[in-house]
Design a protein around this motif. Structure first.
Motif, PDB file in Angstrom:
ATOM      1  N   VAL A   1      54.921  42.193  53.406  1.00 45.28           N
ATOM      2  CA  VAL A   1      54.383  43.027  52.336  1.00 45.28           C
ATOM      3  C   VAL A   1      52.862  43.142  52.448  1.00 45.28           C
ATOM      4  CG1 VAL A   1      54.060  41.169  50.642  1.00 45.28           C
ATOM      5  CG2 VAL A   1      54.553  43.484  49.853  1.00 45.28           C
ATOM      6  N   ILE A   2      52.224  42.210  53.162  1.00 45.87           N
ATOM      7  CA  ILE A   2      50.762  42.264  53.348  1.00 45.87           C
ATOM      8  C   ILE A   2      50.377  42.963  54.647  1.00 45.87           C
ATOM      9  CG2 ILE A   2      50.366  40.137  52.053  1.00 45.87           C
ATOM     10  CD1 ILE A   2      49.831  38.980  55.064  1.00 45.87           C
ATOM     11  N   GLU A   3      51.358  43.616  55.289  1.00 46.00           N
ATOM     12  CA  GLU A   3      51.123  44.162  56.631  1.00 46.00           C
ATOM     13  C   GLU A   3      49.948  45.121  56.685  1.00 46.00           C
ATOM     14  OE1 GLU A   3      53.495  47.029  59.785  1.00 46.00           O
ATOM     15  OE2 GLU A   3      54.583  46.055  58.167  1.00 46.00           O
ATOM     16  N   VAL A   4      49.798  45.972  55.698  1.00 44.83           N
ATOM     17  CA  VAL A   4      48.724  46.968  55.743  1.00 44.83           C
ATOM     18  C   VAL A   4      47.870  46.899  54.481  1.00 44.83           C
ATOM     19  CG1 VAL A   4      49.953  48.579  57.227  1.00 44.83           C
ATOM     20  CG2 VAL A   4      50.247  48.732  54.770  1.00 44.83           C
ATOM     21  N   GLY A   5      46.582  47.160  54.673  1.00 46.14           N
ATOM     22  CA  GLY A   5      45.705  47.430  53.539  1.00 46.14           C
ATOM     23  C   GLY A   5      45.107  46.255  52.813  1.00 46.14           C
ATOM     24  N   VAL A   6      45.759  45.087  52.839  1.00 48.74           N
ATOM     25  CA  VAL A   6      45.248  43.950  52.077  1.00 48.74           C
ATOM     26  C   VAL A   6      43.926  43.490  52.684  1.00 48.74           C
ATOM     27  CG1 VAL A   6      45.718  41.589  51.364  1.00 48.74           C
ATOM     28  CG2 VAL A   6      47.560  43.277  51.374  1.00 48.74           C
ATOM     29  N   ASP A   7      42.919  43.337  51.833  1.00 52.04           N
ATOM     30  CA  ASP A   7      41.553  43.108  52.322  1.00 52.04           C
ATOM     31  C   ASP A   7      40.899  41.988  51.509  1.00 52.04           C
ATOM     32  OD1 ASP A   7      39.020  43.214  53.303  1.00 52.04           O
ATOM     33  OD2 ASP A   7      38.705  45.346  52.927  1.00 52.04           O
ATOM     34  N   VAL A   8      40.847  40.786  52.096  1.00 54.97           N
ATOM     35  CA  VAL A   8      40.211  39.636  51.452  1.00 54.97           C
ATOM     36  C   VAL A   8      39.219  39.040  52.448  1.00 54.97           C
ATOM     37  CG1 VAL A   8      40.559  37.376  50.397  1.00 54.97           C
ATOM     38  CG2 VAL A   8      42.257  39.188  50.043  1.00 54.97           C
ATOM     39  N   ALA A   9      37.935  39.134  52.141  1.00 42.35           N
ATOM     40  CA  ALA A   9      36.881  38.794  53.106  1.00 42.35           C
ATOM     41  C   ALA A   9      36.921  37.335  53.558  1.00 42.35           C
ATOM     42  CB  ALA A   9      35.518  39.120  52.514  1.00 42.35           C
ATOM     43  N   ASP A  10      37.292  36.392  52.669  1.00 45.00           N
ATOM     44  CA  ASP A  10      37.270  34.976  53.025  1.00 45.00           C
ATOM     45  C   ASP A  10      38.530  34.515  53.755  1.00 45.00           C
ATOM     46  OD1 ASP A  10      34.739  34.461  52.037  1.00 45.00           O
ATOM     47  OD2 ASP A  10      35.458  34.069  50.005  1.00 45.00           O
ATOM     48  N   ALA A  11      39.491  35.426  53.948  1.00 46.74           N
ATOM     49  CA  ALA A  11      40.702  35.064  54.689  1.00 46.74           C
ATOM     50  C   ALA A  11      40.391  35.119  56.181  1.00 46.74           C
ATOM     51  CB  ALA A  11      41.839  36.011  54.335  1.00 46.74           C
ATOM     52  N   THR A  12      40.457  33.974  56.834  1.00 45.79           N
ATOM     53  CA  THR A  12      40.082  33.888  58.250  1.00 45.79           C
ATOM     54  C   THR A  12      41.213  33.391  59.147  1.00 45.79           C
ATOM     55  OG1 THR A  12      39.298  31.623  57.949  1.00 45.79           O
ATOM     56  CG2 THR A  12      37.677  33.403  57.650  1.00 45.79           C
ATOM     57  N   LEU A  13      42.353  33.058  58.550  1.00 47.65           N
ATOM     58  CA  LEU A  13      43.457  32.487  59.312  1.00 47.65           C
ATOM     59  C   LEU A  13      44.745  33.248  59.029  1.00 47.65           C
ATOM     60  CD1 LEU A  13      42.409  28.938  58.344  1.00 47.65           C
ATOM     61  CD2 LEU A  13      42.695  29.549  60.730  1.00 47.65           C
ATOM     62  N   MET A  14      45.422  33.676  60.081  1.00 46.52           N
ATOM     63  CA  MET A  14      46.728  34.311  59.962  1.00 46.52           C
ATOM     64  C   MET A  14      47.715  33.501  60.790  1.00 46.52           C
ATOM     65  SD  MET A  14      48.964  36.607  59.046  1.00 46.52           S
ATOM     66  CE  MET A  14      47.945  37.797  58.187  1.00 46.52           C
ATOM     67  N   VAL A  15      48.708  32.927  60.122  1.00 47.19           N
ATOM     68  CA  VAL A  15      49.760  32.166  60.800  1.00 47.19           C
ATOM     69  C   VAL A  15      51.052  32.969  60.669  1.00 47.19           C
ATOM     70  CG1 VAL A  15      51.035  29.995  60.912  1.00 47.19           C
ATOM     71  CG2 VAL A  15      48.626  29.995  60.192  1.00 47.19           C
ATOM     72  N   ILE A  16      51.706  33.260  61.787  1.00 47.41           N
ATOM     73  CA  ILE A  16      52.929  34.060  61.765  1.00 47.41           C
ATOM     74  C   ILE A  16      54.068  33.254  62.368  1.00 47.41           C
ATOM     75  CG2 ILE A  16      54.021  36.228  62.466  1.00 47.41           C
ATOM     76  CD1 ILE A  16      51.188  37.385  62.786  1.00 47.41           C
ATOM     77  N   GLU A  17      55.021  32.908  61.536  1.00 49.12           N
ATOM     78  CA  GLU A  17      56.186  32.150  61.998  1.00 49.12           C
ATOM     79  C   GLU A  17      57.217  33.099  62.619  1.00 49.12           C
ATOM     80  OE1 GLU A  17      56.916  29.087  62.245  1.00 49.12           O
ATOM     81  OE2 GLU A  17      55.777  27.881  60.803  1.00 49.12           O
ATOM     82  N   HIS A  18      57.928  32.594  63.649  1.00 46.38           N
ATOM     83  CA  HIS A  18      58.912  33.398  64.391  1.00 46.38           C
ATOM     84  C   HIS A  18      58.259  34.692  64.871  1.00 46.38           C
ATOM     85  CE1 HIS A  18      62.189  30.727  63.317  1.00 46.38           C
ATOM     86  NE2 HIS A  18      61.913  30.867  62.034  1.00 46.38           N
ATOM     87  N   ALA A  19      57.109  34.575  65.490  1.00 41.20           N
ATOM     88  CA  ALA A  19      56.346  35.755  65.907  1.00 41.20           C
ATOM     89  C   ALA A  19      57.141  36.651  66.850  1.00 41.20           C
ATOM     90  CB  ALA A  19      55.039  35.322  66.581  1.00 41.20           C
ATOM     91  N   GLU A  20      58.073  36.065  67.596  1.00 41.80           N
ATOM     92  CA  GLU A  20      58.861  36.873  68.542  1.00 41.80           C
ATOM     93  C   GLU A  20      59.754  37.878  67.830  1.00 41.80           C
ATOM     94  OE1 GLU A  20      61.532  33.543  67.299  1.00 41.80           O
ATOM     95  OE2 GLU A  20      59.412  33.703  67.883  1.00 41.80           O
ATOM     96  N   ARG A  21      59.953  37.704  66.513  1.00 40.52           N
ATOM     97  CA  ARG A  21      60.822  38.597  65.746  1.00 40.52           C
ATOM     98  C   ARG A  21      60.110  39.869  65.287  1.00 40.52           C
ATOM     99  NH1 ARG A  21      66.461  37.493  65.237  1.00 40.52           N
ATOM    100  NH2 ARG A  21      66.704  35.373  66.017  1.00 40.52           N
ATOM    101  N   PHE A  22      58.812  39.957  65.516  1.00 38.28           N
ATOM    102  CA  PHE A  22      58.040  41.111  65.078  1.00 38.28           C
ATOM    103  C   PHE A  22      57.653  41.958  66.286  1.00 38.28           C
ATOM    104  CE2 PHE A  22      57.337  37.708  62.058  1.00 38.28           C
ATOM    105  CZ  PHE A  22      57.440  38.330  60.818  1.00 38.28           C
ATOM    106  N   GLY A  23      57.455  43.250  66.058  1.00 35.90           N
ATOM    107  CA  GLY A  23      56.927  44.111  67.104  1.00 35.90           C
ATOM    108  C   GLY A  23      55.448  43.856  67.311  1.00 35.90           C
ATOM    109  N   LEU A  24      54.937  44.203  68.482  1.00 36.72           N
ATOM    110  CA  LEU A  24      53.525  43.969  68.771  1.00 36.72           C
ATOM    111  C   LEU A  24      52.618  44.707  67.797  1.00 36.72           C
ATOM    112  CD1 LEU A  24      53.231  44.051  72.670  1.00 36.72           C
ATOM    113  CD2 LEU A  24      53.264  42.075  71.156  1.00 36.72           C
ATOM    114  N   SER A  25      52.949  45.962  67.500  1.00 36.20           N
ATOM    115  CA  SER A  25      52.106  46.730  66.584  1.00 36.20           C
ATOM    116  C   SER A  25      52.115  46.112  65.186  1.00 36.20           C
ATOM    117  CB  SER A  25      52.571  48.189  66.532  1.00 36.20           C
ATOM    118  OG  SER A  25      52.322  48.832  67.766  1.00 36.20           O
ATOM    119  N   GLN A  26      53.257  45.595  64.775  1.00 33.50           N
ATOM    120  CA  GLN A  26      53.332  44.940  63.473  1.00 33.50           C
ATOM    121  C   GLN A  26      52.526  43.640  63.470  1.00 33.50           C
ATOM    122  OE1 GLN A  26      57.298  43.735  62.161  1.00 33.50           O
ATOM    123  NE2 GLN A  26      56.806  44.397  60.083  1.00 33.50           N
TER     124      GLN A  26
END
Length: 693
Positions: free
Chosen positions: A545-570
């Motif tokens: 649900v946060i894939e597009v548009g969400v903008d928080v300046a102090d957010a510096t870390l993105m952890v994605i579980e089961h990354a192989e389940r997502f497309g590269l563009s996503q």
């Protein structure tokens, strides 16, 4: 294919199909005989010429011809096993068919058969398991057509095997082929060195050699690409010939006033896009433009500029976003830009209270509201504008064609600007967005730093979480994304609602961890996002649900579980949620996938922050349907054409479609009659919505 059946005949009336199997065929898009002969193989297997049984060797694919002996059936009929031997003058070979009791009525001792399959050893004797079988009729020469063959392999489903499809296609092909209409003028066929359509289709199903397959496939792929190019170029022509739009002209004074609203100077890429958009707006031809920008390149600011240009000329603007999270954030950002302005702006979503909605709709209809931002709620019939001149659709690939059409019809030929932060590969842009002019914001805003991306295997998980914890303890914020909201029996994947509790008790104990997903009520989603923006929530566990548009300046870390389940563009979109401030940012791809393809895909993301290169790789590895979402978002369901390998063919089809329509816009020429029939049959939906981007 019995007497009287045509290409339009329901497939259930083909011998061997019937009502039940017809329902199975519908899953493959086959509803009539014409669809059946256009169900093409996705590859061809080379079947060897027969050899004497005494010369076969284990481990290889072999074809043998001989007499069937010692036929035995064991087990229940449908799942039974058939054992037999096949003999010729040089030796004998065991044969066994599992789960093939349905063959029992056809296999009798003494019949002559041609068998093709892999040879193994069983009790020191050669045996073929589940071979393909052809029964040689009495009086027929078993060696009459004994040569190396290329056998078609069809896209099977659980209820229909490739062999069953092959048998049914062959049963109709001889009678159906003469009914296949040639759709290309002779001059065009000659120009592109293409075989007759009928010949290509027959040879695709029954090739005599490898060249047959290549030539036949090229002809069928070209037809698919040409028909789609004709559809989208006809759409563009219809739009241009339709009602005129309201011209929105720009002056130096208006330009200066708009730019003063931004707390930054636009980049060269943004300025270039603004020039192209303003040129479109100044004409009475409705703008139909796609604005592409990589993550964080500043497409929203360009959209705001275009909106204020329209409002400066006393016109209204509608801006549609795919989710309430994104729509509310757009609304908040626009309000920041317009602080102290006289521009009247409103927000409409499914969660808007009825009392607020009534006032908003009244003001909108009588022209007291200049700009309406919202979700799908904008498409509702009760939403009426008085002077709508510009429609902006953010992340346009999230919407179906009908929704975009409904919004466009709320004004007298409004200009349309569609936005995407998912870079579109060139081949895909030429098909899906072939009826739009395209602007690209090259580069990123000054100061935007590359995001460090790492692949994290199971052995490195604890170390990765310690890193996340250390950054959070320094005041930074993190997203943790899971593919599922709730656990699923069908998918052995971690789910956000379960893992949020686990993280609170283990790796992130003592930190404030929030939860966000699409099944929450709008008010709940807004509350947790507001707390995250204010820094009260240190780690946000979420779905896409946060894939597009969400903008928080102090957010510096993105952890994605089961990354192989997502497309590269996503994954690239998710990664783009961080790195929006001045601090160095990181994206950690958690994956235990051991397959070479999965590691190759994730490796692309680790090596590059270029969204366009990543999109090209995504298209190459996954195909257009997966990249954008075929069913809802308009990617043509090509049966044969491949947007990766057929780029040159696509360019030819685009040029030829333009030449055809230039000379004969309505396809009235008798030479184009068959082409027009094929176009209406294949793309009537596109043509009916011809004024929709």
């Amino acid at each position: 294919m019995g007497s009287g059946l045509t290409l339009d005949t329901d497939v259930q009336f083909v011998k061997g199909v019937g009502p039940v199997r017809a329902k199975h065929f519908s899953k493959l898009g086959v509803r009539n005989v014409g669809d059946l002969v256009h169900l093409f193989p996705f590859r061809h297997e080379c079947k060897p010429q027969s050899q004497a049984i005494g010369t076969v060797e284990p481990g290889g694919l072999s074809t043998v011809i001989g007499e069937l002996k010692n036929v035995r059936v064991s087990g229940r009929f449908s799942s039974g096993t058939i054992s037999a031997q096949v003999i010729d003058g040089t030796g004998r070979c065991g044969v066994r068919w599992f789960n093939s009791g349905y063959l029992a009525d056809r296999l009798h001792p003494g019949i002559v058969v041609r068998l093709t399959g892999k040879v193994d050893l069983y009790n020191a004797r050669p045996q073929i398991v589940n071979p393909e079988i052809s029964i040689i009729e009495k009086g027929e020469d078993p060696f009459a057509e004994d040569h190396e063959r290329r056998e078609p392999v069809y896209p099977a489903i659980a209820e229909l095997s490739s062999r069953q499809i092959k048998r049914l296609v062959e049963s109709v092909l001889d009678v159906a082929a003469p009914q296949i209409e040639e759709i290309l003028p002779a001059a065009l066929r000659k120009k592109r060195d293409l075989p007759p359509r009928r010949t290509a289709i027959v040879r695709y199903h029954k090739p005599t050699g490898p060249m047959d397959v290549r030539v036949a496939r090229r002809r069928v792929a070209y037809d698919e690409l040409l028909l789609f190019q004709l559809a989208i170029q006809t759409s563009r022509r219809k739009l241009r010939a339709g009602p005129r739009a309201t011209p929105i002209s720009m002056t130096p004074t208006i330009d200066e006033r708009i730019r003063q609203r931004f707390p930054f100077s636009m980049t060269k890429g943004q300025d270039h896009a603004v020039v192209e958009i303003c040129a479109d707006l100044a004409r009475d031809l409705p703008m139909n433009r796609l604005l592409q920008a990589d993550v964080g390149a500043g497409k929203t600011a360009v959209a705001v500029y275009a909106s204020l240009a329209a409002i400066a000329r006393k016109r209204q603007v509608a801006m549609l976003a795919p989710t309430e999270v994104l729509a509310s954030q757009l609304f908040a950002k626009v309000n920041q830009y317009l602080a102290g302005s006289r521009v009247r702006i409103g927000y409409l979503a499914g969660s808007t209270k009825q009392s607020e909605r009534a006032i908003l709709l009244r003001d909108l209809a009588c022209g007291k509201l200049d700009w309406l931002i919202g979700t799908h709620a904008l498409v509702e019939k009760k939403v009426r504008f008085s002077k709508l001149a510009l429609v902006i659709i953010d992340e346009q690939h999230k919407f179906g064609v009908a929704q975009r059409a409904a919004l466009r019809q709320k004004g007298p030929s409004p200009h349309v600007l569609v936005l995407t932060a998912t870079p579109i590969p060139r081949t895909l842009a030429m098909t899906v967005f072939g009826d739009l002019d395209v602007s690209i914001i090259a580069g990123s805003p000054p100061g935007r730093k590359p995001i460090v991306t790492r692949l994290v295997t199971e052995q490195k998980r604890s170390e990765a979480w310690r890193f996340v914890r250390s950054r959070v303890d320094k005041g930074e914020q993190a997203y943790v994304v899971y593919p599922l909201v709730n656990e699923s029996d069908a998918l052995p994947l971690k789910a956000a609602t379960v893992e949020v509790e686990s993280l609170r008790e283990t790796f992130l104990e003592g930190r404030v961890v929030g939860l966000l997903h699409g099944k929450m009520k709008p008010a709940e989603k807004k509350e947790v996002m507001d707390r995250f923006r204010r820094g009260e929530v240190q780690v946000l566990v979420s779905t896409t649900v946060i894939e597009v548009g969400v903008d928080v300046a102090d957010a510096t870390l993105m952890v994605i579980e089961h990354a192989e389940r997502f497309g590269l563009s996503q994954l690239h979109q998710l990664r783009g949620r961080v790195g929006r401030g001045s601090k160095k940012s990181y994206c950690l791809l958690m994956s235990d996938a051991r397959g070479q393809t999965s590691r190759e895909r994730l490796g692309v993301l680790c090596k590059s922050n270029d969204g366009f290169r990543i999109a090209e790789e995504d298209l190459r590895l996954r195909g257009p349907g997966e990249l954008i979402g075929r069913r809802q978002h308009g990617v043509p369901a090509f049966r044969v054409a491949d947007l990766v390998t057929d780029f040159e063919l696509l360019e030819h089809a685009r040029d030829d479609a333009a030449a055809i329509l230039s000379a004969d816009p309505l396809l009235k020429d008798p030479d184009h009659a068959a082409l027009k029939r094929a176009l209406l049959s294949r793309h009537r939906g596109v043509l009916n919505l011809a004024d929709v981007a």
